[in-house]
Scaffold this active site. Sequence first.
Site, PDB file in Angstrom:
ATOM      1  CB  THR A 192      -0.931   0.003   1.235  1.00 57.61           C
ATOM      2  OG1 THR A 192      -0.288  -0.040   2.281  1.00 57.61           O
ATOM      3  CG2 THR A 192      -2.097  -1.066   1.233  1.00 57.61           C
ATOM      4  CE  LYS A 221       0.023  -3.355   3.200  1.00 58.08           C
ATOM      5  NZ  LYS A 221      -0.905  -2.658   4.064  1.00 58.08           N
ATOM      6  CB  THR A 270      -3.738  -3.889   7.336  1.00 58.99           C
ATOM      7  OG1 THR A 270      -5.031  -3.416   7.712  1.00 58.99           O
ATOM      8  CG2 THR A 270      -3.850  -5.489   7.251  1.00 58.99           C
ATOM      9  CD  GLU A 321       3.745   6.032   4.087  1.00 58.47           C
ATOM     10  OE1 GLU A 321       3.714   7.329   4.365  1.00 58.47           O
ATOM     11  OE2 GLU A 321       3.915   5.617   3.235  1.00 58.47           O
ATOM     12  CG  ASN A 369      -1.074   8.433   9.581  1.00 60.65           C
ATOM     13  OD1 ASN A 369      -1.596   7.647   8.953  1.00 60.65           O
ATOM     14  ND2 ASN A 369       0.202   8.612   9.782  1.00 60.65           N
TER      15      ASN A 369
END
Lengths: 404, 404
Positions: free
Chosen positions: B159, B185, B196, B276, B399
């Site tokens: 993702t 992932k 997730t 991230e 986010n």
Amino acid sequence: MSQLADLAPETPSPGVTAPAGFRAAGITAGLKASGRPDLALVVNDGPSRVGTAVFTTNRVVGAPVVWSRQVVSDGVVSAVVLNSGGANVCTGPAGFEDVHRTAEKVADALAVSAGDVVVCSTGLIGERLPIETLLAGVDVAAAELAADGGPAAATAIMTTDTVAKTAHVTIPGDFGTFTVGGMAKGAGMLAPGLATMLCVLTTDAEIEIDVAEAALREATRQTFDRVDSDGCMSTSDTVTLLVSGASGARPDPAGFTAALTAVCGQLARALVADAEGATHDIAVTVTNAETEDAAVAVARAVTRSNLFKAAMFGNDPNWGRVLAQVGTVPESVAAFDPELLDVTINGVQVCRAGGAHAPRTDVDLAAAREVHVLIDLHAGTEVATVWTNDLTHDYVHENSAYST
Amino acid sequence: MSQLADLAPETPSPGVTAPAGFRAAGITAGLKASGRPDLALVVNDGPSRVGTAVFTTNRVVGAPVVWSRQVVSDGVVSAVVLNSGGANVCTGPAGFEDVHRTAEKVADALAVSAGDVVVCSTGLIGERLPIETLLAGVDVAAAELAADGGPAAATAIMTTDTVAKTAHVTIPGDFGTFTVGGMAKGAGMLAPGLATMLCVLTTDAEIEIDVAEAALREATRQTFDRVDSDGCMSTSDTVTLLVSGASGARPDPAGFTAALTAVCGQLARALVADAEGATHDIAVTVTNAETEDAAVAVARAVTRSNLFKAAMFGNDPNWGRVLAQVGTVPESVAAFDPELLDVTINGVQVCRAGGAHAPRTDVDLAAAREVHVLIDLHAGTEVATVWTNDLTHDYVHENSAYST
């Protein structure tokens, strides 16, 4: 329901000097590089000297907390001395000696016992205070004590707070008229340096120590304990209640507790409103829980989610992140059926029965500072609200740039 | 000690197709607006079809988790189908029907039972998947299944990941030679949308279901469970283990568990490294704890502190924030004396016996991506490490801007 909602702080309030029988001062001792006020003194002139306090439950605590726990153990407090500019935490035996000397200095200046002087400090952890500077400041503060010194004291305990936080209520009744006043500092726990929350409450009601202790525990449980900006517990949080009895009024315990809770609620709401870097004050209310504890646990889980808080900063009514946090609460703590959960954000029911309902575009978060998230557990009748703030760039900036 | 340290992922690895007896594919079904690969298929060609999985402990779970829990209950798994571009969570009965149809489609294409097909989905919560697009993709993926398809499958489940995450180990022994492979992932839980974590593990060892289940629980406990970037638990986390037995090797349970743990460790470390917005990978190691659980609890408390994580972003070795978090762990969970705590950051003991020791300026956090925080409880002999990342502006940005 929420003790914090709709209790806008009454500004300006004389704060700790609103009730009869108290004097206060706030001065610049020179502890802060900025040259701003950094030392406050609050004195109970009686006739009662009843006093009590609640402290952080952190197992790592500052020397002032170790000292002050001992001070309040006999239910008598004559004065509170508070400094910003250094927390005096993790400073070893030397740091404790600094607290002892501070209390002795206050005792000498006021002709009271050092064992009746509560000491509170806030600032960076792990560094000694410039103790001689502090002791010299105590003399200055003692000389400036005044019956209208509440606002100056409230200003002197500010760290990253942008406004001094004071409040009071006056309650008339058959038992006489009494006043509860207070001041607090702490930028909503969102501030740097663990954002120690310090609060001094005063009252001229005649209150026995047992009632004072129970009322303080209940008032803080309903208010300060339900403000959770970043989930980080300070090593120095202290809320002290001083009882002068100077009004002669004798409210019943429930009435006194309500008044104390109202003042704590105003101060707690003021902490949230002044949270560093925040763009939203967020009230997470959990309804129809089996128990109040369950409601608080679910609300707290949501208020501690960085993903939820970042979504709020982005004005994104992301109810999926709300449900995902609700789901982390164990069944032993809060009963609910995930397929019955409803989520309403600022009046729009975006999630119904565990799935999408009204379009999230119906919620305009950019329009208001306050966000009200309502989570219906459909599992009982209890309700609780926990307040927090959004997670913002300014939070990261402030807290990554503080001690260096 | 740390199963994650010093296990740099071996790149490139064939991942899930490293062991014999597996085929995989990764294709673009059209679920993502970006046009990137979004559908992966992993097939166990046997002879064994032993399979098991561990799932998120969140009480709010996606339809794929509900389905897949049922699939693994008999210890038989023939295939795993995974999609990015939508999590299929909070989608009600219609969402569950989508999962059912997906499994039936895979079953038809592979001539296996739908009840032996694990389904995993990742993406935004609360929106239906474009199911016809997904079903058409299953046919494409089935046609592209290949014995070297592991890397393509790993790419299709990404993702916000910036790199595909694959790993494998091959273990020779008296019992024969076997291989464990895997792909994962999830951008270190720091990613948007609850990040997730999906993982598929494969092995050609001959392993009974009881051993497979115990080994998977132990391996994930030591690895994925100790990566905690932002404390937010997903509604969809799934780690599936497929056993083909194609090598004929019969390792003992301890040997197999060690191999599985090594692969999980590499993948978990890869998740942290790809977090991230992170500028530091942070290993918080607690030593001399009374129990392993106590060590994990203390380490986790520190890794969940926004103030600590923001300090790391600011390259500030703020040990006060470490101690303050350690102090939040109740005595019933972890025994320690606050006055004995030592903290060492990247080799420099900045805190000794609960107070300042080496100057914090001796620590140069800007010099390296990895930060090693060592907390000595002086309360026993147990050790555990939890990995996290720093709290950065990019985390807030990603986010707060995700679903809008």
